[in-house]
Design an enzyme around this catalytic site. Structure first.
Site, PDB file in Angstrom:
ATOM      1  N   CYS A  85      -0.343  -3.659  -2.219  1.00 36.04           N
ATOM      2  CA  CYS A  85       0.752  -3.588  -3.187  1.00 36.04           C
ATOM      3  C   CYS A  85       1.459  -4.932  -3.365  1.00 36.04           C
ATOM      4  CB  CYS A  85       1.746  -2.510  -2.793  1.00 36.04           C
ATOM      5  SG  CYS A  85       1.033  -0.857  -2.879  1.00 36.04           S
ATOM      6  N   HIS A 340       5.678   1.262 -10.714  1.00 36.84           N
ATOM      7  CA  HIS A 340       4.906   0.493  -9.739  1.00 36.84           C
ATOM      8  C   HIS A 340       3.421   0.413 -10.109  1.00 36.84           C
ATOM      9  CE1 HIS A 340       3.594  -1.388  -6.139  1.00 36.84           C
ATOM     10  NE2 HIS A 340       3.486  -0.335  -5.354  1.00 36.84           N
TER      11      HIS A 340
END
Lengths: 396, 447
Positions: A85, A340
């Site tokens: 991430c 996200h």
């Protein structure tokens, strides 16, 4: 300190970011063209002015061709990077180093992710063939991060109801912030009752404790600091770039208690040393942090030095990290509300820092910000990669 | 082998925790395996406390083999951490295979373990009167809990119970037809064994069969002086005669004779006399205790576990199948739960690692299995999003007694029974099946 840093050697002169969200109408190609186009336009340059490119994506394409094909880039170096991430930050970090090395004068770092085409909830992993025993193959991200909640309340003797209220405050705050951001996935304030009453996903985490699953892209154009004013009157200077990749000891060591990310502590210390920050609480104007799940943001406040150990839940509840608090955290809505799209998130954080430090943040503009921190994390409690940057609007 | 007589050294039985709920229309005693159990995992559970030293051989019998064209006994062998020189083979097909295993184990001082998941069509007699479980007998030369007085068999070609290999559920002829066929064979095998041993009768008689008429009339067919019994949990296929024997060994006194008769495509019999050692070497949990410890599951849940009801799964991708080469390299870990302990500093790594996480020593490791250790839950979560044949998944971070930490799924999960500080032990289970590969690994079970 292990890293010397490149304080004030490079500058961001243009950035772009797509609207994040369920972009059913847009392909990965479309998102890349949109984000890169905005970044080049804001710097006043053309595609062919760029000497080299970095593309970050977890799973929306492989190799530099994922970028050079849709943009039609002619025979320039394009590097694809991946770091869970923290992929978008990794794209940015390597692009900055390329300019600082003197190898290139003008580079672009891009991050993109197209998560919504899979039809599944959450992230998909492309794991290598394995023996099938790794816990992370089945334990989902919300479940892994939900471990922070009971561990934190147990260690510090926090009433679970108060901890739940602090988690709710994080979600509530980031939704309030996101409601003021035209590019955010969720542009709606959500009541505390709705957040607490939401369907449970893992542990005590409900759907409003989880970041948005989104499509999106973001891009930054980076040049030598001494050239920055050739492109813009308001460049942003890179003060620190720190990355820490953990030995994954926490998952193996009974001494680890799931109330901290040691990788974050290390990367923050490195970044503060590079940037010359001695008191982050007073020196930073804003922070964009990796609020993948609400308890993560609470723990990060302590790991980044914004709150004392065992106190962040109180500071959160006191509104100290609200947009009008002592240190605005995730004023753009964060992963929670902005969304996200994995490979894009690190650059999205920098995009908000860029807007705020240039005074371009519109309705959510903070008063006279000087220094911004971005924090981006990949992995899970017990083993992760953590990135911290510090950027500022004055060259030191 | 020194030439000493081989006899029974130990026995073990394992029954799953679940029982069909009353919503199934079946009285709540039908023992059913969990979704993550099969004839391989249950065999491990039945045998693991029994095997202290390597047996001469391993014979695994089942009517419900998880694999064909691949030896299921090899996974049991790996999970029991037996030396590679111990032969292991499957005896698969009818419930009669078990007795072939008894004969083979008796010849070599080996282990015979039978395990079955018995599936019946919804509403069928097999669903109602079957049972899932596993049982094991260990033979050897010394420390006998029972001497073997004789083994005898009669073979009969009869169409009373059969199954298409492509299907999970089978067929039966009328019960009375089978009863007529078997009754005389049962009496004949019993008479032969008792005559050869010079006995008028046995103290304990167990008669098991796929024909329920035979088991219902067990006492009338061949009477035991002290006890006569049939199958403890209904027809459990290959497990039945061993489970019936285990239930008797749980209670029999020293110096008592036990006659086990199994009527399947003929009749097989085993006659034993217990020794003074039996009372000190009984299985840890009696069959009766295991039967009593069950808890009901809703009928639709059971049907989905058996693939008889296609339920919606979480909106998550199905897992990849485990790959052959990594599984082979990690065999000691995946099947034996073997971690590594640093010789320099003692830090225990679960899973095994080569570079010490504590002192950074490289390749200064010894392999240590934690499969039989207990542990404490450091923290846990209930994952409602994770892929599972039976959501939600409960995961626990386990700190092991003697060092080592890892994250595991919880078996037979009951969210109300898991908490920080809960004590767990390990059980061998199937995490999932993908691409026709059963992903065997260990789970934590709250004690």
């Amino acid at each position: 300190m292990a890293s010397k840093g490149i304080k004030d050697a490079v500058a961001i002169v243009g950035m772009g970011c797509t609207r994040f969200g369920e972009r059913w109408e847009s392909s990965t190609d479309d998102l890349l063209i949109e984000a890169v186009g905005e970044a080049l336009d804001s710097a006043g340059v053309q595609r062919d002015d760029i000497d080299a490119w970095w593309l970050g994506t977890l799973g929306s394409g492989q190799s530099g061709l994922t970028l050079s094909r849709p943009l039609g880039i002619d025979y320039k170096p394009v590097t694809r990077v991946e770091n869970y991430c923290a992929t978008g930050s990794e794209s940015f970090r390597n692009a900055c180093y390329a300019v600082a090395s003197g190898a290139y004068d003008r580079v672009v770092a891009v991050g993109v992710e197209k998560l919504k085409d899979s039809g599944f909830s959450g992230l998909l992993r492309a794991d290598p063939p394995s023996d099938g025993t790794a816990a992370e193959l089945s334990l989902t991200a919300p479940a892994a991060f939900s471990l922070l909640d009971p561990a934190y309340t147990a260690k510090y003797g926090v009433d679970p109801i108060a901890m739940r209220e602090a988690m709710t405050h994080v979600a509530w705050k980031n939704h309030v912030n996101g409601a003021r951001n035209p590019k955010a996935q969720f542009r709606k304030e959500v009541s505390r009752e709705t957040i607490e009453g939401a369907l449970k996903v893992a542990g005590r985490l409900g759907i409003f404790d989880c970041s948005g699953v989104s499509d999106g892209a973001a891009a930054a154009m980076i040049v030598r600091a001494e050239d920055a004013y050739d492109y813009t009157d308001r460049p942003i200077f890179v003060k620190a770039l720190a990355l820490a990749s953990g030995p994954m000891r926490g998952g193996l060591d009974p001494a680890y208690d799931f109330t901290t990310f040691p990788e974050v502590v290390h990367s923050a210390a490195d970044a503060y040393a590079q940037a010359g920050i001695t008191d982050p609480r007073s020196q930073l104007s804003l922070a964009e942090v990796h609020d993948c799940f609400t308890p993560t943001e609470i723990v990060l406040m302590e790991d980044l030095g914004f709150a004392d150990r065992g106190q962040a839940w109180k500071d959160v509840l006191a509104g100290e990290f609200d947009a009008d608090g002592r240190l605005a955290v995730n004023v753009d809505g964060g992963l929670k509300s902005f969304g996200h799209p994995v490979g894009a998130s690190g650059l999205r954080m920098l995009y908000e820092a860029f807007l705020q430090l240039r005074g371009d943040a519109g309705e959510r503009q903070l008063g006279d910000p000087r220094l911004a921190l971005t924090h981006n994390l990949g992995g899970r409690p017990g083993g992760c990669v953590s990135f911290v940057s510090v950027v500022g609007n004055e060259r030191g | 082998m020194s030439g000493a007589a081989i006899g029974l050294v130990g026995y073990g039985a394992y029954l799953p925790s679940y029982r069909l709920g009353s919503d199934s229309g079946v009285r709540g005693t039908r023992v059913v395996a969990s979704f993550d159990e099969d004839a391989t995992t249950m065999a491990v559970e039945a045998a693991r406390e029994l095997v202290r030293t390597a047996p001469g051989s391993l014979w695994w019998a089942s009517t419900s083999p998880p694999y064909l064209d691949k030896t299921n006994a090899a996974a049991v062998h790996a999970a029991l951490r037996l030396p590679s020189a111990v032969p292991a083979a499957d005896l698969v097909g009818s419930a009669r295979s078990t007795f072939a295993g008894v004969r083979a184990a008796l010849a070599s001082g080996g282990l015979v373990v039978a395990a079955d998941v018995r599936i019946g069509k919804p509403g069928s007699a097999d669903e109602k009167s079957g049972g899932d479980g596993a049982a094991a007998l260990l033979f050897g030369e010394s420390d006998l809990i029972a001497e073997v007085l004789g083994v005898a068999s009669e073979t009969l070609e009869v169409l009373d119970r059969w199954r298409d290999p492509q299907r999970t559920t089978g067929e039966q002829w009328e019960e009375r037809f089978g009863f007529e066929q078997y009754a005389d064979l049962v009496r004949a095998v019993a008479a032969r064994l008792l005559d050869e041993a010079g006995l008028a009768e046995a103290d304990h008689v167990v008669v098991t069969s796929g024909n329920s008429g035979i088991t219902k009339r067990a006492g009338a067919l061949v009477k035991g002086a002290l006890s006569s019994s049939g199958s403890p949990i209904g027809f459990s296929g290959s497990v039945d005669p061993l489970l019936g024997l285990a239930a008797v060994l749980d209670v029999a006194g020293p110096g008592e004779t036990v006659l086990v008769l199994s009527a399947v495509d003929g009749c097989d019999g085993l006659l034993l006399r217990t020794t003074d050692l039996l009372p000190t070497r009984r299985a840890g949990r009696t069959v009766a205790d295991q039967i009593a410890a069950g808890r009901a599951i809703p009928y639709p849940t059971y049907l989905s576990w058996r693939g008889l009801l296609d339920r919606e799964l979480p909106r998550r991708p199905e897992p990849d199948r485990p790959a052959g080469p990594p599984s082979a390299r990690a065999s000691a870990w995946k099947f034996g739960f073997g971690g590594t302990r640093c010789i320099e500093c003692g830090f225990v790594h679960v899973p095994p690692l080569r570079v010490c996480r504590s002192c950074s020593a490289v390749d200064a490791m010894e392999t240590v299995s934690l499969a039989d250790r207990t542990g404490t839950v450091a923290t846990f979560t209930i994952d409602r999003l994770a892929f599972s044949p039976s959501p939600p998944v409960i995961d626990v971070v386990v700190d092991f007694e003697g060092g080592g930490r890892t994250t595991l799924e919880v078996a037979d999960a009951d969210p109300d029974r898991v908490d920080v500080g809960s004590e767990v032990s390990l059980v061998f289970r199937r995490l999932f099946t993908a691409g026709a590969v059963h992903n065997y690994f260990w789970k934590a079970r709250v004690r």
